[in-house]
Design a protein around this motif. Structure first.
Motif, PDB file in Angstrom:
ATOM      1  N   THR A  73       0.839  -1.200   0.000  1.00 17.71           N
ATOM      2  CA  THR A  73       0.000   0.000   0.000  1.00 17.71           C
ATOM      3  C   THR A  73       0.872   1.248   0.000  1.00 17.71           C
ATOM      4  N   LEU A  74       0.257   2.378  -0.375  1.00 16.60           N
ATOM      5  CA  LEU A  74       0.983   3.642  -0.345  1.00 16.60           C
ATOM      6  C   LEU A  74       1.300   4.066   1.086  1.00 16.60           C
ATOM      7  N   ALA A  75       0.458   3.694   2.028  1.00 14.60           N
ATOM      8  CA  ALA A  75       0.746   4.007   3.427  1.00 14.60           C
ATOM      9  C   ALA A  75       2.022   3.301   3.886  1.00 14.60           C
ATOM     10  N   HIS A  80       8.829   4.453   4.468  1.00 18.09           N
ATOM     11  CA  HIS A  80      10.206   4.212   4.027  1.00 18.09           C
ATOM     12  C   HIS A  80      10.772   5.468   3.377  1.00 18.09           C
ATOM     13  N   SER A  81      12.085   5.567   3.359  1.00 18.85           N
ATOM     14  CA  SER A  81      12.735   6.680   2.665  1.00 18.85           C
ATOM     15  C   SER A  81      12.987   6.299   1.211  1.00 18.85           C
ATOM     16  N   ARG A  82      13.261   7.300   0.406  1.00 16.94           N
ATOM     17  CA  ARG A  82      13.583   7.031  -1.002  1.00 16.94           C
ATOM     18  C   ARG A  82      14.801   6.115  -1.111  1.00 16.94           C
ATOM     19  N   ARG A  83      15.803   6.380  -0.263  1.00 17.70           N
ATOM     20  CA  ARG A  83      17.041   5.606  -0.299  1.00 17.70           C
ATOM     21  C   ARG A  83      16.775   4.131   0.032  1.00 17.70           C
ATOM     22  N   ASP A  84      15.898   3.882   1.023  1.00 17.62           N
ATOM     23  CA  ASP A  84      15.554   2.499   1.375  1.00 17.62           C
ATOM     24  C   ASP A  84      14.905   1.781   0.201  1.00 17.62           C
ATOM     25  N   LEU A  85      13.991   2.470  -0.466  1.00 19.26           N
ATOM     26  CA  LEU A  85      13.291   1.841  -1.587  1.00 19.26           C
ATOM     27  C   LEU A  85      14.217   1.652  -2.784  1.00 19.26           C
ATOM     28  N   LEU A  86      15.106   2.597  -3.008  1.00 24.95           N
ATOM     29  CA  LEU A  86      16.055   2.452  -4.116  1.00 24.95           C
ATOM     30  C   LEU A  86      17.040   1.314  -3.879  1.00 24.95           C
ATOM     31  N   ASP A 105      -0.567  12.921  -4.354  1.00 24.84           N
ATOM     32  CA  ASP A 105      -2.013  12.941  -4.618  1.00 24.84           C
ATOM     33  C   ASP A 105      -2.805  12.581  -3.361  1.00 24.84           C
ATOM     34  N   ARG A 106      -2.231  11.751  -2.523  1.00 13.75           N
ATOM     35  CA  ARG A 106      -2.899  11.310  -1.280  1.00 13.75           C
ATOM     36  C   ARG A 106      -2.483  12.152  -0.068  1.00 13.75           C
ATOM     37  N   GLY A 107      -1.612  13.111  -0.265  1.00 15.20           N
ATOM     38  CA  GLY A 107      -1.150  13.946   0.846  1.00 15.20           C
ATOM     39  C   GLY A 107      -0.112  13.264   1.714  1.00 15.20           C
ATOM     40  N   LEU A 108       0.596  12.292   1.174  1.00 15.63           N
ATOM     41  CA  LEU A 108       1.634  11.565   1.904  1.00 15.63           C
ATOM     42  C   LEU A 108       2.993  11.897   1.332  1.00 15.63           C
ATOM     43  N   THR A 109       4.044  11.625   2.107  1.00 13.29           N
ATOM     44  CA  THR A 109       5.420  11.813   1.639  1.00 13.29           C
ATOM     45  C   THR A 109       6.278  10.648   2.122  1.00 13.29           C
ATOM     46  N   PHE A 110       7.471  10.565   1.569  1.00 18.85           N
ATOM     47  CA  PHE A 110       8.438   9.574   2.023  1.00 18.85           C
ATOM     48  C   PHE A 110       8.999   9.992   3.376  1.00 18.85           C
ATOM     49  N   THR A 111       9.409   9.048   4.168  1.00 19.70           N
ATOM     50  CA  THR A 111      10.116   9.334   5.410  1.00 19.70           C
ATOM     51  C   THR A 111      11.545   9.702   5.050  1.00 19.70           C
ATOM     52  N   GLU A 112      12.061  10.728   5.659  1.00 20.05           N
ATOM     53  CA  GLU A 112      13.429  11.148   5.353  1.00 20.05           C
ATOM     54  C   GLU A 112      14.390  10.737   6.410  1.00 20.05           C
TER      55      GLU A 112
END
Length: 112
Positions: A73-75, A80-86, A105-112
């Motif tokens: 899910t997007l939640a 996760h951070s971008r680096r973790d997903l990459l 679009d859902r008002g969410l962001t990645f964890t930094e």
């Protein structure tokens, strides 16, 4: 002259020994290693669905990477951070860009 004779007699023996070893390995060790490795054949991206949960379509390799990591899910993506997903094999900059747009679009962001 003696080394030439030795090579002429030993080369066919080496070829025969190699074929025996290969045959033995295929019969005994290969079958055993297939049973010992439970994930053999499961990592193919061919069996991955085109889309999972509420994630946007990302491509087969990224989708199978998220499935392997348990992210559906997007939640869960937003935790996760971008680096973790990459760092997941199969997830690249294009997938991160698509996820960034879907998260915004859902008002969410990645964890930094």
């Amino acid at each position: 002259m003696g080394t030439l004779i030795a090579v002429c007699f030993l080369a066919p023996a080496a070829i025969l020994l190699t074929s025996w070893v290969r045959r033995w390995w295929h019969r005994h060790l290969r079958a055993e290693s297939d049973r010992a490795w439970p994930y053999r054949g499961r990592m193919s991206t061919r069996d991955a669905p085109a889309q999972i949960g509420d994630l946007p379509p990302l491509g087969r390799s990224a989708t199978s990477a998220f499935l392997a990591a348990g992210i559906t899910t997007l939640a869960q993506v937003s935790t996760h951070s971008r680096r973790d997903l990459l760092s997941l094999h199969g997830v690249g900059p294009k997938a991160i860009k698509i996820l960034t747009e879907a998260l915004s679009d859902r008002g969410l962001t990645f964890t930094e």
